[in-house]
Write an enzyme that holds these catalytic residues in place. Structure first.
Site, short mmCIF file in Angstrom:
data_model
loop_
_atom_site.label_atom_id
_atom_site.label_comp_id
_atom_site.label_asym_id
_atom_site.label_seq_id
_atom_site.Cartn_x
_atom_site.Cartn_y
_atom_site.Cartn_z
CD GLU A 172 -91.55 -9.83 28.27
OE1 GLU A 172 -91.52 -9.29 29.14
OE2 GLU A 172 -90.76 -10.57 27.72
CD GLU A 357 -87.23 -9.13 25.08
OE1 GLU A 357 -87.15 -9.59 26.33
OE2 GLU A 357 -87.88 -7.92 24.66
C1 GBH Z 1 -88.07 -9.16 29.17
O1 GBH Z 1 -88.75 -9.25 30.33
C2 GBH Z 1 -88.08 -7.66 28.66
O2 GBH Z 1 -88.96 -7.64 27.51
C3 GBH Z 1 -86.87 -7.06 28.54
O3 GBH Z 1 -87.06 -5.47 28.34
C4 GBH Z 1 -86.22 -7.18 29.61
O4 GBH Z 1 -84.79 -6.60 29.27
C5 GBH Z 1 -85.63 -8.79 29.80
O5 GBH Z 1 -86.85 -9.46 29.55
C6 GBH Z 1 -84.75 -9.14 30.78
O6 GBH Z 1 -85.48 -9.16 32.03
O7 GBH Z 1 -88.11 -9.63 39.59
O8 GBH Z 1 -89.60 -11.35 40.51
O9 GBH Z 1 -90.50 -9.19 40.10
C7 GBH Z 1 -88.92 -10.78 30.72
C8 GBH Z 1 -89.84 -11.10 31.49
C9 GBH Z 1 -90.88 -10.03 33.41
C10 GBH Z 1 -88.56 -11.12 33.78
C11 GBH Z 1 -90.66 -9.49 35.09
C12 GBH Z 1 -88.26 -10.26 34.96
C13 GBH Z 1 -89.81 -9.49 37.06
C14 GBH Z 1 -89.58 -10.60 37.95
N1 GBH Z 1 -89.50 -10.21 32.83
N2 GBH Z 1 -89.65 -10.27 35.60
S1 GBH Z 1 -89.69 -10.45 39.64
#
Ligand code: GBH
Length: 450
Positions: A172, A357
């Site tokens: 990502e 994922e």
């Molecule tokens: C994935 O990200 C990751 O690869 C993994 O490590 C993680 O554990 C999993 O998903 C579950 O989250 O709180 O509004 O700032 C998924 C994409 C991008 C989702 C960042 C959460 C933060 C949003 N992620 N996002 S915010």
């Protein structure tokens, strides 16, 4: 019109890999053991206020010491595959130079045991735990980090030449750029749009250089990159143009350079839905040959799918579907089918797809082993995978996120994404109802009706 599942279980093709995934920082713990260096997430988590509840990477799920038991657990569940990541600071504690053999040995033992148990290892080279000394020299905003990453990748590939599942260069790059360097909600906690754009290009360059190193090593494996993609829907009148630009930001800014060797021309600018940066900022970073490096042919494209997003005419995010217990996650299983068919249709040269994922958190921070929501989520999404396969999309694997409850980045230990419950004090593992359900899916190689 919504899709109606057929009245009988949907079979997955022979050879389709059903597995589960983790990442190093989120599960390993032992952050100072055996010569491991400091990562940006150690630094970030040590700063009060950055991670909920003050959680750090230690002990996490203590997988560094429970690794053999965890492989046994995977074998009990019958998993075909396990996707894990290698912690760069265990391999090169300062991010460059000498190899820390104890770190290499840990992953060597893990791969050996997985192979012995008939579980196909899939290896992510970078899942966000950059060695801190590289951050001190600019992190992903610095071009040199891309070359350091390729050096590190060569070391790992050389140590694990018998990995049978896909290699993934970077997990990502969008999240690292937008959340690590944009909002600053993730490590390294930078909030600067120019650094954010630089982090996009330098991660993609690092990916391309790592693929080059992989090919040069002569190993027989398959390599790709793991992109989190999501359909973007126009919400309300006049939102179509903003949604197209937001699609450039969420999806095409990564898909286009990797699969066709060009950046989209509508991701950056001052219009609704765009990254508020002058397109010249990106142009100035791209040197002769970079896009050829970034678009070198891949063996797989890894897609991570969590949900969809809505965008209004002003480019603001709008909620269109119910969220999971993670407020950012709008659950819409058909969006996975749309994503898979879209990649096939819009990128005719794309390699076979793997889904690395997909999952949801428990509905309570305390966690539970009774998780009917997760069963329903996984079933609905696996149906969309089977549907895409039936419609001719070349999808080869699916990894649920996550095998274990773990450190959910800035959410700490309060968001539990595991198929298996972890008591973070006793480190006891207890398969949730979803783990038992998923074991049955793997055994049948079909998505059951209930
Ligand atoms: C994935 O990200 C990751 O690869 C993994 O490590 C993680 O554990 C999993 O998903 C579950 O989250 O709180 O509004 O700032 C998924 C994409 C991008 C989702 C960042 C959460 C933060 C949003 N992620 N996002 S915010």
């Amino acid at each position: 019109p919504t899709w109606t599942p057929p009245a009988e279980p949907m079979r997955l093709p022979d050879g389709f890999v059903l597995g589960a995934a983790t990442s190093a920082f989120q599960v390993e713990g032992s952050t100072t053991a055996d010569g491991r260096g400091t990562s940006i997430w150690d630094t970030f988590a040590a700063q009060p206020g950055n991670v909920r509840g003050g959680a750090t990477g230690d002990p996490a799920a203590d997988h560094y010491r429970h690794w053999a038991q965890d492989v046994d657990l995977m074998a009990d569940l019958g998993l075909d595959g396990y996707r894990f990541s290698v912690a760069w600071p265990r391999i090169q504690p300062t991010g460059s130079g000498a190899v820390n053999q104890a770190g290499v040995d840990f992953y060597r033992r893990l791969v050996d045991l997985l192979l012995e148990r008939g579980i196909e290892p899939a290896v992510t080279l970078y899942h966000w735990d950059l060695p801190q000394p590289l951050q001190d020299r600019g992190g992903w905003a610095a071009r040199d980090t891309a070359s350091r990453f390729a050096d590190y990748a060569a070391i790992v590939v050389d140590a694990l030449p018998d990995v049978t599942g896909p290699w993934l260069t970077i997990n990502e790059p969008k999240t690292t750029a937008y959340v690590g360097y944009g909002s600053g909600y993730h490590a390294p906690g930078v909030s600067d749009v120019d650094q954010m754009v630089a982090a996009v290009h330098h991660q993609l360059l690092g990916h391309g250089l790592a693929v080059q190193a992989f090919r040069a090593s002569g190993v027989a494996g398959r390599i790709g990159i793991a992109l989190n993609l999501q359909p973007v829907y126009a919400a309300g009148a006049g939102a179509d143009d903003a949604a197209v630009r937001a699609d450039a930001v969420e999806n095409r800014l990564f898909l286009d350079p990797v699969l066709v060797g060009a950046y989209p021309d509508d991701a950056l600018g001052d219009r609704p839905g765009q990254i508020p940066a002058d397109p010249a900022v990106l142009d100035a970073l791209v040197r002769e040959g970079d896009l050829a490096t970034i678009s070198a042919p891949l063996d797989v494209l890894a897609i991570q799918y969590y949900g969809v997003t809505g965008v209004d005419s002003g480019g603001q995010n709008v909620q269109l579907y119910p969220t999971s217990d993670a407020p950012w996650q709008q659950v819409h299983p058909e969006g996975l089918y749309e994503t898979l068919t879209r990649v096939r249709d819009d990128y005719p040269g794309a390699p076979p797809l793997v889904i690395t994922e997909n999952g949801i958190p428990d509905r309570t921070p305390e966690g539970t082993t009774d998780d009917p929501e997760r069963v329903a989520f996984l079933r609905a999404h696996l149906q969309q995978v089977a549907r895409a396969v039936d419609d001719g999309v070349d999808v080869r694997a699916y990894y649920a996120w996550s095998l274990l409850d773990n450190v959910e980045w800035a959410e700490g230990l309060d968001q539990r994404w595991g198929l298996v419950h972890v008591d973070f004090e006793s480190q006891e593992r207890t398969p949730k109802a979803s783990a038992r359900w998923y074991a049955d899916v793997v055994a049948q190689h079909a998505v059951p009706l209930a």
